[in-house]
Structure formats: structure tokens, C-alpha cells
Design a protein around this motif. Sequence first.
Motif, PDB file in Angstrom:
ATOM      1  N   PHE A 296       0.831  -1.208   0.000  1.00 52.73           N
ATOM      2  CA  PHE A 296       0.000   0.000   0.000  1.00 52.73           C
ATOM      3  C   PHE A 296       0.865   1.258   0.000  1.00 52.73           C
ATOM      4  CE2 PHE A 296      -1.908   3.501   2.344  1.00 52.73           C
ATOM      5  CZ  PHE A 296      -3.048   3.722   1.589  1.00 52.73           C
ATOM      6  N   TRP A 297       1.821   1.337   0.927  1.00 57.80           N
ATOM      7  CA  TRP A 297       2.630   2.543   1.040  1.00 57.80           C
ATOM      8  C   TRP A 297       3.568   2.698  -0.148  1.00 57.80           C
ATOM      9  CZ3 TRP A 297       0.722   6.254   3.538  1.00 57.80           C
ATOM     10  CH2 TRP A 297      -0.027   6.041   4.691  1.00 57.80           C
ATOM     11  N   LYS A 298       4.014   1.595  -0.730  1.00 57.28           N
ATOM     12  CA  LYS A 298       4.835   1.660  -1.940  1.00 57.28           C
ATOM     13  C   LYS A 298       4.021   2.258  -3.086  1.00 57.28           C
ATOM     14  CE  LYS A 298       7.637  -1.206  -5.033  1.00 57.28           C
ATOM     15  NZ  LYS A 298       6.987  -0.979  -6.307  1.00 57.28           N
ATOM     16  N   GLU A 299       2.779   1.834  -3.223  1.00 57.46           N
ATOM     17  CA  GLU A 299       1.912   2.381  -4.267  1.00 57.46           C
ATOM     18  C   GLU A 299       1.668   3.868  -4.052  1.00 57.46           C
ATOM     19  OE1 GLU A 299      -1.522  -0.150  -4.068  1.00 57.46           O
ATOM     20  OE2 GLU A 299      -0.525  -1.766  -5.175  1.00 57.46           O
ATOM     21  N   GLU A 300       1.492   4.270  -2.793  1.00 59.73           N
ATOM     22  CA  GLU A 300       1.302   5.689  -2.494  1.00 59.73           C
ATOM     23  C   GLU A 300       2.546   6.494  -2.865  1.00 59.73           C
ATOM     24  OE1 GLU A 300      -1.662   7.210  -1.305  1.00 59.73           O
ATOM     25  OE2 GLU A 300      -2.318   5.232  -1.978  1.00 59.73           O
ATOM     26  N   LEU A 301       3.712   5.956  -2.565  1.00 53.56           N
ATOM     27  CA  LEU A 301       4.966   6.628  -2.910  1.00 53.56           C
ATOM     28  C   LEU A 301       5.131   6.697  -4.423  1.00 53.56           C
ATOM     29  CD1 LEU A 301       7.638   7.913  -2.115  1.00 53.56           C
ATOM     30  CD2 LEU A 301       8.607   5.610  -1.950  1.00 53.56           C
ATOM     31  N   GLU A 302       4.781   5.629  -5.118  1.00 58.43           N
ATOM     32  CA  GLU A 302       4.885   5.630  -6.576  1.00 58.43           C
ATOM     33  C   GLU A 302       3.952   6.665  -7.210  1.00 58.43           C
ATOM     34  OE1 GLU A 302       4.306   1.521  -7.635  1.00 58.43           O
ATOM     35  OE2 GLU A 302       6.438   1.081  -7.353  1.00 58.43           O
ATOM     36  N   LYS A 303       2.802   6.899  -6.593  1.00 56.83           N
ATOM     37  CA  LYS A 303       1.907   7.947  -7.086  1.00 56.83           C
ATOM     38  C   LYS A 303       2.600   9.302  -7.042  1.00 56.83           C
ATOM     39  CE  LYS A 303      -2.435   5.795  -5.630  1.00 56.83           C
ATOM     40  NZ  LYS A 303      -3.556   5.885  -4.672  1.00 56.83           N
ATOM     41  N   VAL A 304       3.307   9.550  -5.960  1.00 59.31           N
ATOM     42  CA  VAL A 304       4.034  10.816  -5.827  1.00 59.31           C
ATOM     43  C   VAL A 304       5.180  10.868  -6.839  1.00 59.31           C
ATOM     44  CG1 VAL A 304       5.499  12.206  -4.290  1.00 59.31           C
ATOM     45  CG2 VAL A 304       3.433  11.115  -3.391  1.00 59.31           C
ATOM     46  N   LEU A 305       5.884   9.762  -6.999  1.00 58.47           N
ATOM     47  CA  LEU A 305       7.015   9.733  -7.929  1.00 58.47           C
ATOM     48  C   LEU A 305       6.591   9.961  -9.377  1.00 58.47           C
ATOM     49  CD1 LEU A 305       9.069   6.730  -6.508  1.00 58.47           C
ATOM     50  CD2 LEU A 305       9.682   9.142  -6.430  1.00 58.47           C
TER      51      LEU A 305
ATOM     52  N   GLN B 156       8.476  18.344  -2.727  1.00 56.21           N
ATOM     53  CA  GLN B 156       8.712  18.296  -1.281  1.00 56.21           C
ATOM     54  C   GLN B 156       7.397  18.326  -0.517  1.00 56.21           C
ATOM     55  OE1 GLN B 156      11.458  21.646  -1.062  1.00 56.21           O
ATOM     56  NE2 GLN B 156      13.097  20.238  -0.435  1.00 56.21           N
ATOM     57  N   GLN B 157       6.453  19.111  -0.971  1.00 56.94           N
ATOM     58  CA  GLN B 157       5.145  19.190  -0.318  1.00 56.94           C
ATOM     59  C   GLN B 157       4.406  17.858  -0.425  1.00 56.94           C
ATOM     60  OE1 GLN B 157       3.937  21.768   1.551  1.00 56.94           O
ATOM     61  NE2 GLN B 157       2.346  20.322   2.092  1.00 56.94           N
TER      62      GLN B 157
ATOM     63  N   LEU C 247       5.767  14.907  -0.768  1.00 56.78           N
ATOM     64  CA  LEU C 247       6.454  13.959   0.122  1.00 56.78           C
ATOM     65  C   LEU C 247       6.123  14.240   1.586  1.00 56.78           C
ATOM     66  CD1 LEU C 247       9.923  13.746  -1.644  1.00 56.78           C
ATOM     67  CD2 LEU C 247       8.150  11.974  -1.547  1.00 56.78           C
ATOM     68  N   GLN C 248       6.007  15.507   1.947  1.00 55.31           N
ATOM     69  CA  GLN C 248       5.631  15.866   3.322  1.00 55.31           C
ATOM     70  C   GLN C 248       4.220  15.389   3.630  1.00 55.31           C
ATOM     71  OE1 GLN C 248       7.667  17.325   5.718  1.00 55.31           O
ATOM     72  NE2 GLN C 248       5.985  16.678   7.022  1.00 55.31           N
ATOM     73  N   ASN C 249       3.309  15.532   2.658  1.00 54.44           N
ATOM     74  CA  ASN C 249       1.943  15.051   2.851  1.00 54.44           C
ATOM     75  C   ASN C 249       1.917  13.539   3.059  1.00 54.44           C
ATOM     76  OD1 ASN C 249       0.912  17.616   2.596  1.00 54.44           O
ATOM     77  ND2 ASN C 249       0.409  17.395   0.431  1.00 54.44           N
ATOM     78  N   LEU C 250       2.709  12.813   2.278  1.00 54.84           N
ATOM     79  CA  LEU C 250       2.789  11.363   2.438  1.00 54.84           C
ATOM     80  C   LEU C 250       3.353  11.008   3.818  1.00 54.84           C
ATOM     81  CD1 LEU C 250       2.493   8.513   1.260  1.00 54.84           C
ATOM     82  CD2 LEU C 250       4.786   8.784   0.277  1.00 54.84           C
TER      83      LEU C 250
END
Length: 70
Positions: free
Chosen positions: A27-36, A47-48, A50-53
Motif C-alpha cells: 500500500f505505502w509503496k503504491e502511495e509513494l509511486e503515485k508521488v514519484l 517536497q510538499q 512527500l511531506q503530505n505522504l
Amino acid sequence: MDKVFLEQMKKKVAQELAERETSVVTFWKEELEKVLHKKTESLAALQQDLQNLSNRMENRLQVLKKSTEF
């Protein structure tokens, strides 16, 4: 208790914990990939995001800690 039963239960619990951990990390990997993969306009926007995540993760940790307190 029966030793065989205890071993079976230990294996079952270990397997379930591994499955849950896999689910959480996925789940968290998918959330990070959305940001990436998000097209950001600037470094500040990235940065914002990533801060939200990070804030979401921190909030979830606090909820989990409160739920385990008795």
C-alpha cells in the motif's frame, strides 16, 4: 497443549503476519509511486507531496499506537 498444534498455530500466525506486512508495504509503496509519477511543477511541490505522504504515515502510526494501548 499438543506440541504439534502449537507449531501449526505459530506457523499460521507467522504466515498471517507476513501477509499483512506485505499488504501494508505494498500500500505505502503504491502511495509513494503515485508521488514519484506525478508531474510536479517544482522541487517545492515535490517536497510538499512527500511531506503530505509522511504526515499520512505518521497519522496512521499514531492511530495504530492508540489502538494497541489498553
